[in-house]
Design an enzyme around this catalytic site. Structure first.
Site, mmCIF file in Angstrom:
data_model
loop_
_atom_site.group_PDB
_atom_site.id
_atom_site.type_symbol
_atom_site.label_atom_id
_atom_site.label_comp_id
_atom_site.label_asym_id
_atom_site.label_seq_id
_atom_site.Cartn_x
_atom_site.Cartn_y
_atom_site.Cartn_z
ATOM 1 C CG ASP A 24 -14.161 3.818 -7.529
ATOM 2 O OD1 ASP A 24 -14.344 4.825 -8.227
ATOM 3 O OD2 ASP A 24 -13.856 3.877 -6.316
ATOM 4 C CG ASP A 26 -9.074 7.790 -4.196
ATOM 5 O OD1 ASP A 26 -8.177 7.076 -3.718
ATOM 6 O OD2 ASP A 26 -9.233 8.976 -3.876
ATOM 7 C CG ASP A 223 -13.796 2.842 -2.392
ATOM 8 O OD1 ASP A 223 -14.197 3.237 -3.501
ATOM 9 O OD2 ASP A 223 -13.366 3.608 -1.513
HETATM 10 MG MG LIG Z 1 -13.649 4.954 -4.662
#
Ligand SMILES: [Mg+2]
Length: 354
Positions: A24, A26, A223
Site C-alpha cells: 500500500d 499512504d 497500514d
Molecule cells: Mg494506507
C-alpha cells in the site's frame, strides 16, 4: 480450548521467502507529502535480497506514471510498471468481458481514461456514444453531470465496475468524500449497486495485482486493517501490518478475524527481519518472546513486558484476537489502555502507541 494456538506465526525475513511485496502507499511508503522514514532504504535492501516491491493503490485518480514519479521523488527506486492502481484493475475486469475497442462510460478521472486505453477499450463520457459498460473511480474534478450520466447508465442495466468503495479519501484537512461515497450517490439514483469492485479489500484485488506482477509467493503489506489486511485474508495471502499509518495499538487489538494480520512490524524494515511467533496458551495468556499479556475482566493485563515493545504488542494480539468476538467477525471489546501504556513506557517515541 487447545493448549496452544498460534496467532501470529513465526517467519523468516519476508524478503527471503516471498518474491513480491504488494505494498500500500499512504501510511506505508509515504504519509501525505513525506516519505516514511527508512522506507526507501528498506525497499532497496529488500530488492537486493530478491524481493520486488509493487505498489497497489485504491486511488484511481492518478495514472501509474504519476505515482511512479512521486515515488522516485521520494527517493524510492520504482518503475512505472511497479505500480498497480484500482483503475488498472477495474479496466482489467472490463477487458475480460468486452471485445477490444468497446466504448466504456467513465465516471472518474485521468487514471481511468489511461487504464481503459491501455487495455484496448475506448473511454467515452456520454450515453450517446453507446457504451457497453460503466466504470467509476475517484477523480478530484468529478462533477454532477458525470454522476448523472453514470446513474443513467446504471439504470439502463450496463455492467458497472467500481474501482473501490472507500468512503473517504485523506486530505491535509481531514477526510473528504471518497469513491465509495460517490458510488453511493450513483446507486441512489440508479437503483442498484455495482456489479464488480476492483480494489482492496476485494479478494480479486491482491490476486489480480499478484498476477500482473507475475508473483508466485506474494506478501500483502499495508497500514489499514479494513482494506489492506482484510484484502490479504480475502485473497488467501499472508498480510504484514506496518504501524506507520492509520493503525495503532488500540485498533489492532480490536481487530476482527477477517482482517487479522499474519505479521506485524513497525515499518518496512519488517521485510528484512525474522518475526517471532505469538501464541495463546491454554489459560488464555498471550506470549511472544519474553512478553506475556493476560485477559482479565475484559481488560488486558501486562504480566511480562519483555524486552521489545513490538513483542509486547504481539503477545497482546495473541490474547485479545483469540477472544470469541474476533472469530465472530465483531470488534473485540477489550480495554487496550494497559498495553498502550506499557508500549509507551518502553518506547516513548512510538507514534503507534495509541
Ligand atoms: Mg494506507
Amino acid at each position: 480450548m487447545p493448549d496452544r494456538t498460534v496467532v501470529l506465526p513465526a517467519s523468516p525475513p519476508p524478503a527471503d521467502v516471498h518474491d513480491v511485496a504488494l505494498l500500500d502507499l499512504d501510511g506505508v511508503v509515504y504519509v501525505g507529502p513525506d516519505a516514511v522514514p527508512g522506507a526507501a532504504d528498506a525497499v532497496a535492501a529488500a530488492a537486493a535480497r530478491g524481493l520486488r516491491c509493487v505498489y497497489v493503490t485504491n486511488n484511481a485518480s492518478r495514472p501509474p506514471e504519476k505515482v511512479g514519479a512521486h515515488l522516485r521523488e521520494l527517493g524510492i527506486r520504482a518503475d512505472d510498471a511497479d505500480v498497480v492502481t484500482s483503475a488498472q484493475l477495474a479496466a482489467g475486469i472490463l477487458a475480460g468481458r468486452l471485445p477490444a475497442g468497446s466504448p466504456v462510460l467513465v465516471v472518474g478521472g485521468e487514471g481511468l481514461l489511461d487504464a481503459l486505453a491501455a487495455e484496448g477499450l475506448r473511454p467515452v463520457r456520454s450515453m450517446d456514444d453507446a457504451p457497453q459498460a460503466v466504470v467509476q473511480g475517484f477523480g478530484p474534478d468529478l462533477g454532477w453531470r458525470e454522476l448523472a450520466e453514470g446513474a443513467r447508465a446504471v439504470r439502463a442495466g450496463l455492467f458497472w465496475v467500481a474501482s473501490n468503495l472507500d468512503l473517504t479519501v485523506p486530505t491535509p484537512h481531514g477526510p473528504a468524500p471518497g469513491n465509495g461515497a460517490l458510488v453511493n450517490a450513483v446507486a441512489a439514483a440508479g437503483g442498484r449497486r455495482p456489479d464488480a469492485v476492483a480494489g482492496k479489500p476485494e479478494a480479486r484485488a491482491f490476486r489480480d495485482a499478484a498476477a500482473r506482477a507475475g508473483s508466485r509467493r506474494p506478501l500483502a503489506v499495508g497500514d489499514r486493517l479494513d482494506t489492506d489486511l482484510e484484502g490479504a485474508r480475502a485473497a488467501g495471502m499472508p498480510g504484514l501490518l506496518v504501524l506507520t499509518g492509520i493503525t495503532g495499538v488500540s485498533e489492532l487489538l480490536r481487530c476482527p478475524l477477517r482482517a487479522r494480520p499474519d505479521l506485524v512490524g513497525r515499518d518496512l524494515a519488517a521485510l528484512l527481519a525474522a518475526h517471532p511467533e505469538a501464541v495463546r496458551d491454554g489459560d488464555g495468556r498471550g506470549r511472544c518472546a519474553g512478553a506475556a499479556v493476560a485477559v482479565r475482566d475484559s481488560g488486558l493485563v501486562v504480566e511480562e513486558p519483555g524486552d521489545d515493545a513490538l513483542d509486547l504488542l504481539r503477545a497482546a494480539c495473541a490474547a485479545a484476537l483469540t477472544l470469541p468476538a474476533s472469530a465472530a467477525g465483531e470488534e473485540v471489546e477489550v480495554d487496550p489502555d494497559p498495553v498502550v501504556a506499557a508500549v509507551r513506557a518502553r518506547e516513548p517515541e512510538a507514534e503507534w502507541a495509541r
